[in-house]
Write an enzyme that holds these catalytic residues in place. Structure first.
Site, mmCIF file in Angstrom:
data_model
loop_
_atom_site.group_PDB
_atom_site.id
_atom_site.type_symbol
_atom_site.label_atom_id
_atom_site.label_comp_id
_atom_site.label_asym_id
_atom_site.label_seq_id
_atom_site.Cartn_x
_atom_site.Cartn_y
_atom_site.Cartn_z
ATOM 1 C CD1 TRP A 26 47.960 52.019 46.261
ATOM 2 C CD2 TRP A 26 49.163 51.384 44.699
ATOM 3 N NE1 TRP A 26 47.298 52.243 45.409
ATOM 4 C CE2 TRP A 26 48.010 52.038 44.327
ATOM 5 C CE3 TRP A 26 50.059 51.066 43.683
ATOM 6 C CZ2 TRP A 26 47.668 52.182 42.786
ATOM 7 C CZ3 TRP A 26 49.693 51.145 42.271
ATOM 8 C CH2 TRP A 26 48.700 51.703 41.890
ATOM 9 C CD GLU A 39 48.116 58.134 47.759
ATOM 10 O OE1 GLU A 39 47.609 58.798 46.781
ATOM 11 O OE2 GLU A 39 47.815 56.980 48.177
ATOM 12 C CD GLN A 44 44.704 65.744 37.841
ATOM 13 O OE1 GLN A 44 44.142 65.895 36.825
ATOM 14 N NE2 GLN A 44 43.655 65.374 38.796
ATOM 15 C CB THR A 45 48.617 59.238 37.038
ATOM 16 O OG1 THR A 45 49.070 60.408 36.573
ATOM 17 C CG2 THR A 45 48.679 58.078 36.103
ATOM 18 C CG LEU A 82 53.699 58.399 35.623
ATOM 19 C CD1 LEU A 82 52.464 57.442 35.212
ATOM 20 C CD2 LEU A 82 54.551 57.784 36.633
ATOM 21 C CE1 TYR A 84 49.828 67.761 34.042
ATOM 22 C CE2 TYR A 84 48.828 66.184 35.128
ATOM 23 C CZ TYR A 84 48.860 67.326 34.246
ATOM 24 O OH TYR A 84 47.739 67.650 33.674
ATOM 25 C CB CYS A 201 22.552 54.829 40.254
ATOM 26 S SG CYS A 201 23.730 56.366 39.945
ATOM 27 C CB CYS A 204 24.645 53.024 44.307
ATOM 28 S SG CYS A 204 25.663 54.301 45.775
ATOM 29 C CB CYS A 210 22.494 59.308 46.195
ATOM 30 S SG CYS A 210 23.220 60.312 44.955
#
Length: 356
Positions: A26, A39, A44-45, A82, A84, A201, A204, A210
Site C-alpha cells: 500500500w 490502516e 495494533q497489527t 486477524l 480485534y 543506533c 542511526c 538523540c
DNA sequence: AACTCGGGGGA
DNA sequence: TCCCCAGAGTT
C-alpha cells in the site's frame, strides 16, 4: 529546541530518500479506500501479519462499493484470524456510510474522516496525509518510540498528559509541505532503525543528537505506566452433532470474539470433568442431551489480557434436539462459511469432524 | 482515566 | 515469559 526539530526532520527525510528500503503493497497508494483498508487492518497489527489480508480484501473488494455490498458473514470470514474483530464490524459500517452518506466518495477533510466508525486520530491523520496530502502528523507506536528516544521524553505514553505531549511534538515536527512523505518516513524509520528491541543506533543518522542514545536510555524509552495483568479462563465447548450437523451460535455479548461463531459454551473458573460440563450445558440447551461423548485435549490461546484454555466435548446425539435460542444447526461440511476464533480452528483442524 | 479487544513474532 | 505491533471504542 527548534534547532533539534530542524535537525530531526531533515535527517529523517534524508534517511528516507537515501536509505529507506522498506516496501509494502500500500506504500505510495493514492486511493483513499485502499489506504483506509490498510490502516484499519494494521491497527495494533504487524505489517507482515496484515499483508495477506490486505491482498485478499483489495482483490475481493476492489472498491468501497464492493465492500459495502458484501454480506457481513463473508467479510468476517475473510477477516478471520486477524483479531480485534470490532475493526471488521466498524469497517463495514464505515464502508456503508461512505456509499450511502458520501455517494461512495471518501471524505477529504480530517474532521469528517474521524466521524467514520473505527477511525481515530491516527487513522484519520494517515488517510488525510497519504491520500490528500493534508498536514496531519501520524502518532502510532513507531512515532511514540522515535520521539521518546530522540527527545528523551519520559512521560508515559499511555497517559492523557503523555498523549498530549507526543501529539503536539509530532505535529510541530511535521513539514507542512510534505506530510505524506514525512509520515511514511517516520513510521518506516521506527520499524527499521529505531526498533523496540535492538535498535540500530550505530547506523542511526539521528544518534548524534538523540537524548536516549547519549544518556544510555534507549532501552528504557518509551515509558508506559500500566502493567499488564493476564487472567486464565476455561472454556468448555459442547460440540453437539446429529446427522452430520452441528450446533453453533454467533458469539453474543460484550466479551471477546464478538461476531465470531462457536459451539455451545460452558465457562468455568477451573477445569471440571466432562460429565459435570454436560450437566451444566443442559441449562443452555434446554433439554437433557443424550449420547456418547469424546473429550478433546486441552487447547490454549494466549491473548493480551487473558489466556484461554479450551476443551471440546464432542457429543453424538441420539436424537435431534431443537436449536436453543441463538443457535443454529449447520452441516459439518459448511463450517468454512463461518468465522471462528483461532482456538476453535485449531480444534477443527485436529479433529476432522466431517468424518463423523 | 481505565479497560478491553486477537493473534503473532522476537528475544 | 514478556513486550510490542501503522489504535479505537466503551465504561
Amino acid at each position: 529546541m527548534n534547532n533539534n526539530h530542524q535537525f530531526f526532520s531533515s535527517q529523517l527525510l534524508s534517511w528516507n530518500r537515501d536509505s529507506n528500503q522498506r516496501t509494502m503493497p500500500w506504500k505510495g497508494e493514492k486511493d483513499p479506500y485502499k489506504i483506509w483498508l490498510s490502516e484499519i487492518m494494521l491497527q495494533q497489527t504487524r505489517v507482515e501479519q496484515g499483508r495477506a489480508y490486505y491482498e485478499a480484501f483489495t482483490s475481493k473488494y476492489p472498491t468501497v462499493f464492493d465492500l459495502a455490498a458484501a454480506p457481513d458473514e463473508e467479510v468476517f470470514r475473510l477477516w478471520q484470524g486477524l483479531g480485534y474483530y470490532a475493526r471488521c464490524k466498524n469497517m463495514l459500517a464505515a464502508a456503508r456510510s461512505i456509499v450511502h452518506d458520501y455517494n461512495g466518495i471518501f471524505p477529504n477533510d480530517y474532521h469528517t474522516i474521524t466521524t467514520l466508525k473505527g477511525i481515530g486520530s491516527y487513522t484519520a491523520a494517515a488517510i488525510a496525509s497519504f491520500a490528500f496530502n493534508l498536514p496531519y502528523a501520524v502518532l502510532d507506536g513507531n512515532v511514540y518510540r522515535v520521539l521518546a528516544r530522540f527527545f528523551g521524553i519520559d512521560t508515559p505514553i499511555d497517559t492523557t498528559e503523555g498523549k498530549k505531549i507526543f501529539s503536539e511534538t509530532a505535529q510541530n515536527l511535521l513539514p507542512v509541505n510534505k506530510p505524506a512523505v514525512y509520515n511514511q518516513a517516520i513510521m518506516d524509520f521506527g520499524a527499521v532503525v529505531c526498533k523496540p528491541q535492538q535498535p540500530n543506533c550505530l547506523e542511526c543518522p539521528l544518534a548524534t543528537k538523540c537524548i536516549a542514545f547519549l544518556t544510555n536510555q534507549v532501552n528504557k524509552l518509551p515509558l508506559k505506566s500500566k502493567k499488564l495483568t493476564v487472567k486464565n479462563r476455561y472454556f468448555f465447548y459442547i460440540v453437539a452433532i446429529y446427522n452430520q450437523q452441528v450446533l453453533i451460535q454467533k458469539r453474543p455479548g460484550k466479551d471477546i470474539w464478538q461476531n465470531l461463531h462457536e459451539f455451545i459454551p460452558v465457562e468455568s473458573p477451573e477445569i471440571l470433568p466432562a460429565q459435570t460440563i454436560l450437566e451444566q450445558s443442559r441449562e443452555i440447551v434446554g433439554t437433557v442431551v443424550n449420547g456418547s461423548f469424546t473429550l478433546s485435549p486441552l487447547f490454549k490461546q494466549k491473548l493480551t489480557h487473558q489466556t484461554i484454555h479450551a476443551q471440546f466435548i464432542r457429543l453424538a446425539l441420539k436424537s435431534r434436539i431443537q436449536a436453543p435460542q441463538g443457535f443454529q444447526w449447520v452441516p459439518l461440511n459448511s463450517l468454512d462459511n463461518y468465522a471462528f476464533p483461532k482456538i476453535i480452528l485449531d480444534y477443527l483442524q485436529n479433529n476432522q469432524l466431517q468424518l463423523l
